[in-house]
Scaffold this motif. Structure first.
Motif, mmCIF file in Angstrom:
data_model
loop_
_atom_site.group_PDB
_atom_site.id
_atom_site.type_symbol
_atom_site.label_atom_id
_atom_site.label_comp_id
_atom_site.label_asym_id
_atom_site.label_seq_id
_atom_site.Cartn_x
_atom_site.Cartn_y
_atom_site.Cartn_z
ATOM 1 N N GLN A 112 0.828 -1.205 0.000
ATOM 2 C CA GLN A 112 0.000 0.000 0.000
ATOM 3 C C GLN A 112 0.862 1.255 0.000
ATOM 4 O O GLN A 112 0.536 2.238 -0.689
ATOM 5 C CB GLN A 112 -0.921 0.014 1.230
ATOM 6 C CG GLN A 112 -1.888 1.199 1.260
ATOM 7 C CD GLN A 112 -2.803 1.234 0.046
ATOM 8 O OE1 GLN A 112 -3.471 0.241 -0.263
ATOM 9 N NE2 GLN A 112 -2.835 2.355 -0.660
ATOM 10 N N LEU A 113 1.961 1.226 0.738
ATOM 11 C CA LEU A 113 2.840 2.396 0.761
ATOM 12 C C LEU A 113 3.398 2.688 -0.627
ATOM 13 O O LEU A 113 3.448 3.854 -1.048
ATOM 14 C CB LEU A 113 3.988 2.171 1.755
ATOM 15 C CG LEU A 113 5.000 3.316 1.873
ATOM 16 C CD1 LEU A 113 4.303 4.619 2.263
ATOM 17 C CD2 LEU A 113 6.089 2.972 2.886
ATOM 18 N N THR A 114 3.793 1.662 -1.358
ATOM 19 C CA THR A 114 4.298 1.880 -2.714
ATOM 20 C C THR A 114 3.208 2.426 -3.624
ATOM 21 O O THR A 114 3.458 3.293 -4.476
ATOM 22 C CB THR A 114 4.881 0.574 -3.286
ATOM 23 O OG1 THR A 114 6.064 0.240 -2.561
ATOM 24 C CG2 THR A 114 5.223 0.714 -4.764
ATOM 25 N N ARG A 115 1.977 1.943 -3.449
ATOM 26 C CA ARG A 115 0.871 2.517 -4.243
ATOM 27 C C ARG A 115 0.668 3.989 -3.912
ATOM 28 O O ARG A 115 0.318 4.795 -4.791
ATOM 29 C CB ARG A 115 -0.412 1.725 -3.992
ATOM 30 C CG ARG A 115 -0.442 0.346 -4.651
ATOM 31 C CD ARG A 115 -1.826 -0.273 -4.610
ATOM 32 N NE ARG A 115 -2.180 -0.717 -3.267
ATOM 33 C CZ ARG A 115 -1.970 -1.928 -2.788
ATOM 34 N NH1 ARG A 115 -1.372 -2.837 -3.550
ATOM 35 N NH2 ARG A 115 -2.320 -2.249 -1.556
ATOM 36 N N ASP A 116 0.915 4.360 -2.670
ATOM 37 C CA ASP A 116 0.707 5.745 -2.243
ATOM 38 C C ASP A 116 1.823 6.684 -2.712
ATOM 39 O O ASP A 116 1.545 7.814 -3.126
ATOM 40 C CB ASP A 116 0.601 5.817 -0.717
ATOM 41 C CG ASP A 116 -0.664 5.167 -0.189
ATOM 42 O OD1 ASP A 116 -1.620 4.987 -0.980
ATOM 43 O OD2 ASP A 116 -0.698 4.823 1.018
ATOM 44 N N ILE A 117 3.075 6.244 -2.610
ATOM 45 C CA ILE A 117 4.194 7.143 -2.884
ATOM 46 C C ILE A 117 4.885 6.859 -4.216
ATOM 47 O O ILE A 117 5.642 7.704 -4.716
ATOM 48 C CB ILE A 117 5.240 7.091 -1.758
ATOM 49 C CG1 ILE A 117 5.896 5.696 -1.687
ATOM 50 C CG2 ILE A 117 4.606 7.461 -0.418
ATOM 51 C CD1 ILE A 117 7.012 5.588 -0.658
ATOM 52 N N LEU A 176 9.599 10.494 4.287
ATOM 53 C CA LEU A 176 9.825 9.987 5.641
ATOM 54 C C LEU A 176 8.539 9.847 6.457
ATOM 55 O O LEU A 176 8.344 8.801 7.103
ATOM 56 C CB LEU A 176 10.825 10.876 6.380
ATOM 57 C CG LEU A 176 11.164 10.435 7.805
ATOM 58 C CD1 LEU A 176 11.765 9.040 7.811
ATOM 59 C CD2 LEU A 176 12.122 11.444 8.465
ATOM 60 N N PRO A 177 7.635 10.824 6.477
ATOM 61 C CA PRO A 177 6.414 10.654 7.282
ATOM 62 C C PRO A 177 5.601 9.414 6.912
ATOM 63 O O PRO A 177 5.236 8.637 7.807
ATOM 64 C CB PRO A 177 5.649 11.957 7.034
ATOM 65 C CG PRO A 177 6.714 12.960 6.741
ATOM 66 C CD PRO A 177 7.726 12.202 5.933
ATOM 67 N N PRO A 178 5.306 9.175 5.612
ATOM 68 C CA PRO A 178 4.555 7.944 5.305
ATOM 69 C C PRO A 178 5.355 6.672 5.590
ATOM 70 O O PRO A 178 4.779 5.642 5.935
ATOM 71 C CB PRO A 178 4.233 8.081 3.814
ATOM 72 C CG PRO A 178 5.170 9.100 3.287
ATOM 73 C CD PRO A 178 5.447 10.034 4.412
ATOM 74 N N LEU A 179 6.682 6.737 5.465
ATOM 75 C CA LEU A 179 7.511 5.571 5.778
ATOM 76 C C LEU A 179 7.434 5.260 7.274
ATOM 77 O O LEU A 179 7.282 4.096 7.667
ATOM 78 C CB LEU A 179 8.959 5.838 5.371
ATOM 79 C CG LEU A 179 9.935 4.660 5.523
ATOM 80 C CD1 LEU A 179 9.598 3.555 4.529
ATOM 81 C CD2 LEU A 179 11.389 5.132 5.327
ATOM 82 N N GLN A 180 7.503 6.284 8.102
ATOM 83 C CA GLN A 180 7.402 6.077 9.543
ATOM 84 C C GLN A 180 6.007 5.608 9.948
ATOM 85 O O GLN A 180 5.866 4.760 10.836
ATOM 86 C CB GLN A 180 7.762 7.370 10.279
ATOM 87 C CG GLN A 180 9.231 7.741 10.169
ATOM 88 C CD GLN A 180 9.566 9.066 10.816
ATOM 89 O OE1 GLN A 180 8.783 10.033 10.717
ATOM 90 N NE2 GLN A 180 10.709 9.144 11.470
ATOM 91 N N LYS A 181 4.986 6.134 9.300
ATOM 92 C CA LYS A 181 3.618 5.691 9.580
ATOM 93 C C LYS A 181 3.442 4.220 9.234
ATOM 94 O O LYS A 181 2.805 3.460 9.977
ATOM 95 C CB LYS A 181 2.622 6.545 8.794
ATOM 96 C CG LYS A 181 1.165 6.209 9.060
ATOM 97 C CD LYS A 181 0.238 7.115 8.261
ATOM 98 C CE LYS A 181 -1.227 6.747 8.521
ATOM 99 N NZ LYS A 181 -2.145 7.634 7.735
ATOM 100 N N CYS A 182 4.012 3.816 8.114
ATOM 101 C CA CYS A 182 3.958 2.412 7.711
ATOM 102 C C CYS A 182 4.666 1.536 8.730
ATOM 103 O O CYS A 182 4.171 0.463 9.108
ATOM 104 C CB CYS A 182 4.594 2.245 6.336
ATOM 105 S SG CYS A 182 4.572 0.556 5.683
ATOM 106 N N THR A 194 6.189 -1.350 -9.031
ATOM 107 C CA THR A 194 6.318 0.021 -9.507
ATOM 108 C C THR A 194 7.279 0.089 -10.684
ATOM 109 O O THR A 194 8.184 -0.739 -10.820
ATOM 110 C CB THR A 194 6.826 0.943 -8.381
ATOM 111 O OG1 THR A 194 7.027 2.261 -8.900
ATOM 112 C CG2 THR A 194 8.137 0.436 -7.806
ATOM 113 N N SER A 195 7.077 1.080 -11.515
ATOM 114 C CA SER A 195 7.997 1.328 -12.633
ATOM 115 C C SER A 195 9.132 2.255 -12.212
ATOM 116 O O SER A 195 10.083 2.453 -12.964
ATOM 117 C CB SER A 195 7.231 1.941 -13.813
ATOM 118 O OG SER A 195 6.650 3.182 -13.440
#
Length: 301
Positions: A132-137, A281-287, A161-162
């Motif tokens: 999901q994180l990869t889909r988001d970022i 960094l914020p979404p990575l830390q949230k994940c 991802t491409s």
């Protein structure tokens, strides 16, 4: 906002009738036995095995390398690297590409991991989160764990991802001092483990490795990473496209101890580390926190 942490590049006789057939000989007295035990305690390596492992890891990292590239990447003398590669080809762990003087790992290397099931629960729980994180970022996300003086990739979303130069599969290893995941792991593991890891890094290492050791032991880098909660590495060298990507990494904790690391890689020419720290960094830390919550909720680990 905490300051960004960017890691710069910058022939002794045998006693009791020695066996000439090549069979192992038991030490003749307590002194010899004690010496053998001391050698085991010190972890004295067999150099040829250490070099063979380095060559196999270099081929695994590179995917497809010629002999000179193998020798350079493994830091093994060219003639020795040639003999090791010939042995690995004979054992079917490595194959020569048809029509080219390049070598790549075979499916047989997977036999080296048979029986290893560590971190299976972690990977099962984490997979939905990193996908999901990869889909988001958009960028690929990786889970890595510590093995010896390396960080080993356990799962990644490169295939989703491409925005990646290559796909990476479980088992890809990177020197612990040469990746953001490694520095994050060293910052958050306990002192005894950290001293053991650093103690096994060769004092005859290259200038970059010695520089990193200096930063870790006397430069305050570990304290900075712990304070900021992440590590960053620009222009990663130990990838299949050296210098083309940068990365940031955070720890995955369970019960106050580091379980693994979570990292995101991005094109170095497209995204500056400072911008990646701000945006990724914020979404990575949230994940990471979501994965940790799932780990803490499991009672069968």
């Amino acid at each position: 906002m905490a300051a960004t942490t960017i890691i710069p590049l910058t022939d002794r006789r045998l006693k009791n009738g020695s066996d000439r057939s090549g069979a192992a000989v038991i030490p003749a007295d307590d002194e010899d036995a004690s010496s053998s035990a001391d050698a085991l305690d010190r972890g004295i390596p067999i150099r040829s095995i250490s070099r063979a492992i380095a060559v196999l890891q270099a081929i695994n990292r590179g995917g497809s390398l010629n002999m000179m590239e193998i020798a350079q990447a493994s830091k093994v003398p060219y003639p020795t690297a040639c003999r090791i590669v010939q042995t690995l080809v004979y054992e079917q762990l490595v194959e020569r590409e048809r029509g080219r003087k390049r070598y790549r790992p075979t499916a047989m290397v997977q036999s080296l991991s048979h029986g290893f099931t560590g971190h299976s629960v972690l990977l099962q729980l984490a997979r939905p989160h990193i996908a999901q994180l990869t889909r988001d970022i958009g960028w690929p996300v990786t889970i890595s764990t510590h093995v010896g003086s390396t960080m080993v990739l356990r799962d990644s979303t490169h295939s989703l991802t491409s925005l990646t130069f290559n796909e990476y599969h479980p088992g890809f290893a990177m020197p612990i001092l040469e990746c953001a995941s490694g520095i994050a792991y060293l910052a958050f593991c306990d002192e005894g483990e950290r001293n053991t890891i650093l103690g096994h890094i060769s004092p005859d290492a290259d200038d970059d490795t010695r520089h990193m050791l200096q930063l870790l032991t006397h430069g305050g880098l570990l304290a900075t990473v712990r304070k900021n909660g992440y590590s960053a590495r620009s222009y990663n060298q130990f990838t299949r496209n050296p210098g083309k990507t940068s990365s940031i990494a955070v720890p995955l904790m369970r019960g106050g101890k580091i379980e693994a690391t979570l990292s995101v890689a991005f094109f170095a020419a497209a995204v500056a580390v400072a911008n990646a720290t701000k945006d990724l960094l914020p979404p990575l830390q949230k994940c990471a926190k979501s994965i940790e919550a799932d780990l803490d909720a499991r009672t069968d680990m």
